[in-house]
Design an enzyme around this catalytic site. Structure first.
Site, PDB file in Angstrom:
ATOM      1  CE  LYS A 172      -4.030   4.398   0.529  1.00 20.74           C
ATOM      2  NZ  LYS A 172      -2.588   4.371   0.891  1.00 20.74           N
TER       3      LYS A 172
ATOM      4  CE1 TYR B  41       0.052   7.744   2.621  1.00 24.79           C
ATOM      5  CE2 TYR B  41       0.624   5.502   2.042  1.00 24.79           C
ATOM      6  CZ  TYR B  41      -0.256   6.404   2.593  1.00 24.79           C
ATOM      7  OH  TYR B  41      -1.442   5.952   3.136  1.00 24.79           O
TER       8      TYR B  41
ATOM      9  CG  HIS C  13      -5.018   9.310   0.101  1.00 17.73           C
ATOM     10  ND1 HIS C  13      -3.662   9.407  -0.054  1.00 17.73           N
ATOM     11  CD2 HIS C  13      -5.198   8.851   1.359  1.00 17.73           C
ATOM     12  CE1 HIS C  13      -3.059   9.017   1.055  1.00 17.73           C
ATOM     13  NE2 HIS C  13      -3.973   8.672   1.928  1.00 17.73           N
TER      14      HIS C  13
ATOM     15  CG  ASP D 177      -1.848   1.167   1.302  1.00 17.30           C
ATOM     16  OD1 ASP D 177      -2.946   1.028   0.723  1.00 17.30           O
ATOM     17  OD2 ASP D 177      -1.512   2.217   1.883  1.00 17.30           O
TER      18      ASP D 177
HETATM   19  N1  LIG Z   1      -5.787   5.893   3.603  1.00 11.57           N
HETATM   20  C1  LIG Z   1      -5.333   6.684   4.528  1.00 11.57           C
HETATM   21  O1  LIG Z   1      -5.811   7.808   4.706  1.00 11.57           O
HETATM   22  C2  LIG Z   1      -4.219   6.222   5.403  1.00 11.57           C
HETATM   23  C3  LIG Z   1      -3.878   6.931   6.566  1.00 11.57           C
HETATM   24  C4  LIG Z   1      -2.852   6.449   7.370  1.00 11.57           C
HETATM   25  C5  LIG Z   1      -2.170   5.284   7.015  1.00 11.57           C
HETATM   26  N2  LIG Z   1      -2.499   4.615   5.858  1.00 11.57           N
HETATM   27  C6  LIG Z   1      -1.802   3.366   5.463  1.00 11.57           C
HETATM   28  O2  LIG Z   1      -1.905   2.448   6.544  1.00 11.57           O
HETATM   29  C7  LIG Z   1      -0.601   1.941   6.846  1.00 11.57           C
HETATM   30  C8  LIG Z   1      -0.507   1.513   8.279  1.00 11.57           C
HETATM   31  O3  LIG Z   1      -0.883   2.542   9.165  1.00 11.57           O
HETATM   32  P1  LIG Z   1       0.121   3.247  10.200  1.00 11.57           P
HETATM   33  O4  LIG Z   1       1.513   3.076   9.735  1.00 11.57           O
HETATM   34  O5  LIG Z   1      -0.416   4.589  10.411  1.00 11.57           O
HETATM   35  O6  LIG Z   1      -0.145   2.460  11.563  1.00 11.57           O
HETATM   36  P2  LIG Z   1       0.080   0.980  12.110  1.00 11.57           P
HETATM   37  O7  LIG Z   1       0.431   0.045  11.006  1.00 11.57           O
HETATM   38  O8  LIG Z   1      -1.105   0.681  12.953  1.00 11.57           O
HETATM   39  O9  LIG Z   1       1.299   1.162  13.101  1.00 11.57           O
HETATM   40  C9  LIG Z   1       2.602   1.370  12.657  1.00 11.57           C
HETATM   41  C10 LIG Z   1       3.478   1.585  13.888  1.00 11.57           C
HETATM   42  O10 LIG Z   1       3.436   0.430  14.731  1.00 11.57           O
HETATM   43  C11 LIG Z   1       4.749  -0.096  14.902  1.00 11.57           C
HETATM   44  N3  LIG Z   1       4.610  -1.570  14.841  1.00 11.57           N
HETATM   45  C12 LIG Z   1       4.376  -2.314  13.742  1.00 11.57           C
HETATM   46  N4  LIG Z   1       4.287  -3.608  14.062  1.00 11.57           N
HETATM   47  C13 LIG Z   1       4.452  -3.690  15.404  1.00 11.57           C
HETATM   48  C14 LIG Z   1       4.461  -4.765  16.331  1.00 11.57           C
HETATM   49  N5  LIG Z   1       4.263  -6.025  15.913  1.00 11.57           N
HETATM   50  N6  LIG Z   1       4.679  -4.489  17.647  1.00 11.57           N
HETATM   51  C15 LIG Z   1       4.874  -3.226  18.046  1.00 11.57           C
HETATM   52  N7  LIG Z   1       4.862  -2.159  17.225  1.00 11.57           N
HETATM   53  C16 LIG Z   1       4.652  -2.394  15.909  1.00 11.57           C
HETATM   54  C17 LIG Z   1       5.577   0.461  13.785  1.00 11.57           C
HETATM   55  O11 LIG Z   1       6.903   0.655  14.190  1.00 11.57           O
HETATM   56  P3  LIG Z   1       8.179  -0.053  13.432  1.00 11.57           P
HETATM   57  O12 LIG Z   1       8.158   0.397  12.017  1.00 11.57           O
HETATM   58  O13 LIG Z   1       9.333   0.467  14.206  1.00 11.57           O
HETATM   59  O14 LIG Z   1       7.980  -1.538  13.599  1.00 11.57           O
HETATM   60  C18 LIG Z   1       4.906   1.815  13.525  1.00 11.57           C
HETATM   61  O15 LIG Z   1       5.393   2.780  14.425  1.00 11.57           O
HETATM   62  C19 LIG Z   1       0.314   3.113   6.459  1.00 11.57           C
HETATM   63  O16 LIG Z   1       1.646   2.691   6.333  1.00 11.57           O
HETATM   64  C20 LIG Z   1      -0.322   3.544   5.163  1.00 11.57           C
HETATM   65  O17 LIG Z   1       0.074   2.669   4.119  1.00 11.57           O
HETATM   66  C21 LIG Z   1      -3.517   5.067   5.066  1.00 11.57           C
END
Ligand SMILES: NC(=O)c1ccc[n+]([C@@H]2O[C@H](COP(=O)([O-])OP(=O)(O)OC[C@H]3O[C@@H](n4cnc5c(N)ncnc54)[C@H](OP(=O)(O)O)[C@@H]3O)[C@@H](O)[C@H]2O)c1
Length: 278
Positions: A75, A50, A108, A45
């Site tokens: 997106k 980004y 998006h 994704d």
């Molecule tokens: N459509 C939209 O509007 C929108 C908005 C926001 C995000 N997104 C997408 O959603 C994806 C994921 O969301 P997100 O990155 O915001 O949040 P997330 O995946 O819920 O959390 C990521 C965070 O959690 C940590 N983490 C990951 N696995 C872990 C584990 N097993 N144990 C402990 N900590 C862990 C990561 O750190 P480390 O990297 O240090 O492991 C990072 O700091 C984004 O990368 C993006 O592609 C889309």
């Protein structure tokens, strides 16, 4: 590790878990995405906003994995909702990714104050007809916004990617997606920095199943029928996050995690009716 798939409303297959790439950039970003593909992720994704489509494309080329095995998502940003801008934007994404087609392209954010998301949707419908995008969908759309684009075009999105984590379980939008035949994807599926790992409903389930709290939350997502796209820069966590198909939460465990939801549970106030993201 075999990842189950869902069949979308257009007949294509979507892996039941994917890899989020925000904010992975530069050489470290390429390495993180390459590692994610190496440990088994097949749904990737990214987004124009980004600013890492080049890194994602480079990681795909280096991965050695056949192109047809990957589901590459990007997106369309809010500034490109006008029809011609949307078409040009998708061509730009393909150029930066170094691909001849995208597997899934999403609007998006609806940015309703601009009033152009129906035009953007018409452009994606036409780009799908032309084969530049295999599946089309949206992100952060409410039930009313989904109904509006379906009414205008007769085409339902294959996917609606929404903020979804234990503090914001999105019961209403998940229900609308299901009613309209749209697959839900979860962004910030772990709850990002406010991950509810210490909540008893999560920690106790982890203890019972001999898994980590993160795996419990991702398994909860899978059992809700949503496709989580966790981001991790760490290969060990990438592997752990993918490994959620060997245990099952009980209905009570799922309900207890969903009950952590609260009205103010959004991470940053991203209400699709008011949030602007260009
Ligand atoms: N459509 C939209 O509007 C929108 C908005 C926001 C995000 N997104 C997408 O959603 C994806 C994921 O969301 P997100 O990155 O915001 O949040 P997330 O995946 O819920 O959390 C990521 C965070 O959690 C940590 N983490 C990951 N696995 C872990 C584990 N097993 N144990 C402990 N900590 C862990 C990561 O750190 P480390 O990297 O240090 O492991 C990072 O700091 C984004 O990368 C993006 O592609 C889309």
């Amino acid at each position: 590790m075999a990842i189950p798939t869902h069949t979308l409303n257009d007949g294509t297959a979507l892996p039941a878990i994917g890899f989020g790439t925000y904010p992975l950039k530069g050489a470290d970003g390429v390495a993180a995405v390459q590692s994610a593909i190496a440990v088994g992720y097949r749904l990737i994704d990214t987004a124009v906003n980004y600013d890492n489509e080049r890194e994602v494309g480079e990681a795909i080329r280096r991965s050695g994995v056949a192109r047809e095995e990957l589901v590459v998502t990007s997106k369309l940003p809010g500034r490109d909702h006008a029809y011609d801008d949307a078409v040009a934007s998708v061509h730009g994404s393909l150029e930066r990714l170094g691909l001849v087609h995208l597997d899934l392209h999403l609007i998006h954010w609806p940015n309703p104050s601009r009033g152009q998301y129906v035009d953007a949707w018409r452009a994606l419908v036409d780009l799908r007809e032309q084969g530049l995008v295999r599946s089309i969908g949206v992100s952060n759309f409410t039930a009313a916004q989904l109904e509006r684009i379906i009414e205008a075009t007769g085409v339902a999105p294959a996917v609606n990617q929404i903020e979804l984590h234990p503090y914001f379980p999105q019961v209403e939008v998940r229900g609308a997606n299901e009613r309209l035949g749209i697959r839900t994807e979860s962004w910030s599926p772990l709850g990002k920095r406010q991950a509810p790992f210490a909540e008893p409903a999560v920690a106790e389930a982890a203890e019972r199943h001999g898994v980590t709290p993160g795996q419990v939350i991702l398994r909860w997502q899978v059992q809700l029928g949503s496709v989580p796209i966790p981001k991790s820069a760490t290969p060990e966590r990438q592997r752990q996050n993918l490994d959620v198909f060997g245990f099952e939460l009980s209905d009570d465990e799922v309900a207890a995690i969903t009950a952590l939801g609260r009205p103010d549970g959004r991470l940053f106030g991203g209400d699709p009716d008011t949030h602007e993201e260009m």
